[in-house]
Scaffold this motif. Structure first.
Motif, PDB file in Angstrom:
ATOM      1  N   TYR A 115     -51.609  29.884  30.721  1.00 43.91           N
ATOM      2  CA  TYR A 115     -51.923  31.172  30.932  1.00 43.91           C
ATOM      3  C   TYR A 115     -51.711  31.360  32.575  1.00 43.91           C
ATOM      4  O   TYR A 115     -51.517  30.613  33.509  1.00 43.91           O
ATOM      5  CB  TYR A 115     -53.445  31.421  31.082  1.00 43.91           C
ATOM      6  CG  TYR A 115     -54.019  31.125  29.804  1.00 43.91           C
ATOM      7  CD1 TYR A 115     -53.990  31.725  28.801  1.00 43.91           C
ATOM      8  CD2 TYR A 115     -54.610  29.789  29.594  1.00 43.91           C
ATOM      9  CE1 TYR A 115     -54.409  31.456  27.473  1.00 43.91           C
ATOM     10  CE2 TYR A 115     -55.050  29.460  28.298  1.00 43.91           C
ATOM     11  CZ  TYR A 115     -55.214  30.116  27.467  1.00 43.91           C
ATOM     12  OH  TYR A 115     -55.666  29.907  26.255  1.00 43.91           O
ATOM     13  N   LYS A 116     -50.985  32.542  32.865  1.00 43.34           N
ATOM     14  CA  LYS A 116     -50.641  33.131  34.307  1.00 43.34           C
ATOM     15  C   LYS A 116     -51.676  34.446  34.392  1.00 43.34           C
ATOM     16  O   LYS A 116     -52.005  35.133  33.737  1.00 43.34           O
ATOM     17  CB  LYS A 116     -49.279  33.759  34.076  1.00 43.34           C
ATOM     18  CG  LYS A 116     -48.918  34.367  35.685  1.00 43.34           C
ATOM     19  CD  LYS A 116     -47.395  35.044  35.512  1.00 43.34           C
ATOM     20  CE  LYS A 116     -47.101  35.282  36.779  1.00 43.34           C
ATOM     21  NZ  LYS A 116     -45.895  36.165  36.777  1.00 43.34           N
ATOM     22  N   ILE A 117     -52.580  33.992  35.345  1.00 47.91           N
ATOM     23  CA  ILE A 117     -53.777  34.586  35.795  1.00 47.91           C
ATOM     24  C   ILE A 117     -53.576  35.491  37.144  1.00 47.91           C
ATOM     25  O   ILE A 117     -53.280  34.570  38.036  1.00 47.91           O
ATOM     26  CB  ILE A 117     -54.997  33.964  35.765  1.00 47.91           C
ATOM     27  CG1 ILE A 117     -55.006  33.148  34.416  1.00 47.91           C
ATOM     28  CG2 ILE A 117     -56.082  34.727  36.255  1.00 47.91           C
ATOM     29  CD1 ILE A 117     -56.011  32.046  34.133  1.00 47.91           C
ATOM     30  N   LEU A 143     -59.061  34.412  27.748  1.00 43.69           N
ATOM     31  CA  LEU A 143     -58.721  34.968  29.021  1.00 43.69           C
ATOM     32  C   LEU A 143     -57.671  35.974  28.672  1.00 43.69           C
ATOM     33  O   LEU A 143     -57.583  37.211  29.460  1.00 43.69           O
ATOM     34  CB  LEU A 143     -58.056  33.912  29.684  1.00 43.69           C
ATOM     35  CG  LEU A 143     -58.794  32.633  30.254  1.00 43.69           C
ATOM     36  CD1 LEU A 143     -57.941  31.661  30.793  1.00 43.69           C
ATOM     37  CD2 LEU A 143     -59.779  33.311  31.340  1.00 43.69           C
ATOM     38  N   LEU A 144     -57.189  36.031  27.783  1.00 40.47           N
ATOM     39  CA  LEU A 144     -55.956  37.073  27.283  1.00 40.47           C
ATOM     40  C   LEU A 144     -56.430  38.444  26.987  1.00 40.47           C
ATOM     41  O   LEU A 144     -55.721  39.480  26.839  1.00 40.47           O
ATOM     42  CB  LEU A 144     -55.161  36.648  26.153  1.00 40.47           C
ATOM     43  CG  LEU A 144     -54.343  35.208  26.326  1.00 40.47           C
ATOM     44  CD1 LEU A 144     -54.034  34.797  24.964  1.00 40.47           C
ATOM     45  CD2 LEU A 144     -53.325  35.406  27.311  1.00 40.47           C
ATOM     46  N   ASP A 145     -57.969  38.589  26.856  1.00 45.84           N
ATOM     47  CA  ASP A 145     -58.316  39.740  26.811  1.00 45.84           C
ATOM     48  C   ASP A 145     -58.397  40.771  28.094  1.00 45.84           C
ATOM     49  O   ASP A 145     -58.752  41.837  27.978  1.00 45.84           O
ATOM     50  CB  ASP A 145     -60.030  39.764  26.130  1.00 45.84           C
ATOM     51  CG  ASP A 145     -60.104  38.923  24.687  1.00 45.84           C
ATOM     52  OD1 ASP A 145     -59.018  39.256  24.053  1.00 45.84           O
ATOM     53  OD2 ASP A 145     -61.121  38.437  24.451  1.00 45.84           O
ATOM     54  N   HIS A 146     -58.115  40.013  29.089  1.00 46.12           N
ATOM     55  CA  HIS A 146     -58.287  40.576  30.496  1.00 46.12           C
ATOM     56  C   HIS A 146     -56.710  41.169  30.859  1.00 46.12           C
ATOM     57  O   HIS A 146     -56.120  40.363  30.646  1.00 46.12           O
ATOM     58  CB  HIS A 146     -58.683  39.704  31.333  1.00 46.12           C
ATOM     59  CG  HIS A 146     -59.101  40.360  32.908  1.00 46.12           C
ATOM     60  ND1 HIS A 146     -57.996  40.617  33.826  1.00 46.12           N
ATOM     61  CD2 HIS A 146     -60.288  40.298  33.314  1.00 46.12           C
ATOM     62  CE1 HIS A 146     -58.848  41.125  34.658  1.00 46.12           C
ATOM     63  NE2 HIS A 146     -60.038  41.093  34.650  1.00 46.12           N
ATOM     64  N   THR A 150     -51.568  36.668  30.903  1.00 44.27           N
ATOM     65  CA  THR A 150     -50.311  36.557  30.050  1.00 44.27           C
ATOM     66  C   THR A 150     -50.330  34.875  29.761  1.00 44.27           C
ATOM     67  O   THR A 150     -50.685  34.247  30.299  1.00 44.27           O
ATOM     68  CB  THR A 150     -48.936  36.997  30.588  1.00 44.27           C
ATOM     69  OG1 THR A 150     -48.851  36.149  31.655  1.00 44.27           O
ATOM     70  CG2 THR A 150     -49.116  38.230  30.997  1.00 44.27           C
ATOM     71  N   SER A 151     -50.040  34.746  28.367  1.00 49.50           N
ATOM     72  CA  SER A 151     -49.844  33.333  27.765  1.00 49.50           C
ATOM     73  C   SER A 151     -48.385  33.005  28.246  1.00 49.50           C
ATOM     74  O   SER A 151     -47.437  33.823  28.002  1.00 49.50           O
ATOM     75  CB  SER A 151     -49.716  33.301  26.323  1.00 49.50           C
ATOM     76  OG  SER A 151     -49.382  32.092  25.974  1.00 49.50           O
TER      77      SER A 151
END
Length: 157
Positions: A115-117, A143-146, A150-151
Motif C-alpha cells: 500500500y501507498k499511504i 486501508l483501501l477504504d481511506h 492505493t494498492s
C-alpha cells in the motif's frame, strides 16, 4: 531444491551468514540485521524508481524524482504469526515523509499486499501507542477504504 534438514545447527547459521554476505555484495541489503527491512527498501526503490536515503537518515527511507520522501515498512507473515501490524511509525507529525509504503509478505517472501499511504492518513488509520512512541497500523485491505490510499502490489511484482 535445497534441503536444510541434513545440516547441523552450526551449518545452518553459517549458511545464513553467507547468504546475508552475498545479499550485501549484490546491494540488496545494507546491514547484517534481519533482511526484511533492507530487502523491502531495495525492492520498493528499484520497482518504483526511488533513490534510497543513507541508512542513517531519520524519518524517511527513499525519495522520488520530485523530492517526495517515503518511509518504507514491511511485515512477513509466518505460520505462527499472521499479524499485519507494522513497526511503529514515529514522528509522522513532523512530516519527515510524504508517503508510507507498507508491504506484507507471505512466509515464502511472495508479496501478499502493498500500500501507498499518504502521511496525512496515518493518524486516522492507526492508533498512537505511548509504549511504542508512535502510530501502529495494520496493513490490511481495509486501508483501501481511506481516500488517498492505493494498492501498489502489482507494481512490486
Amino acid at each position: 531444491m535445497f534441503d536444510p534438514s541434513s545440516l547441523t545447527t552450526t551449518d545452518l547459521l553459517q549458511a545464513y551468514v553467507s547468504i546475508l554476505r552475498e545479499l550485501r555484495e549484490r546491494g540488496i541489503v545494507r546491514t547484517s540485521n534481519n533482511p526484511i527491512g533492507d530487502y523491502t527498501e531495495w525492492l520498493v526503490a528499484s520497482k518504483l524508481g526511488l533513490t534510497l536515503a543513507t541508512s542513517s537518515m531519520k524519518g524517511y527511507d527513499a525519495t522520488d524524482a520530485d523530492g517526495l520522501q517515503y518511509q518504507i515498512k514491511s511485515r512477513r507473515l509466518t505460520a505462527t504469526n499472521r499479524s499485519c501490524q507494522l513497526g511503529a511509525i514515529r514522528d509522522h507529525d513532523k512530516e519527515a515523509f510524504h508517503f508510507l509504503i507498507a508491504v506484507v509478505y507471505e512466509e515464502d517472501w511472495s508479496i501478499r499486499s502493498a500500500y501507498k499511504i499518504p502521511n496525512s492518513a496515518i493518524s486516522a488509520l492507526g492508533r498512537f501507542s505511548g509504549r511504542h512512541n508512535g502510530f501502529l497500523i495494520w496493513a490490511t485491505d481495509n486501508l483501501l477504504d481511506h481516500p488517498g490510499v492505493t494498492s501498489i502490489s502489482e507494481q512490486l511484482q
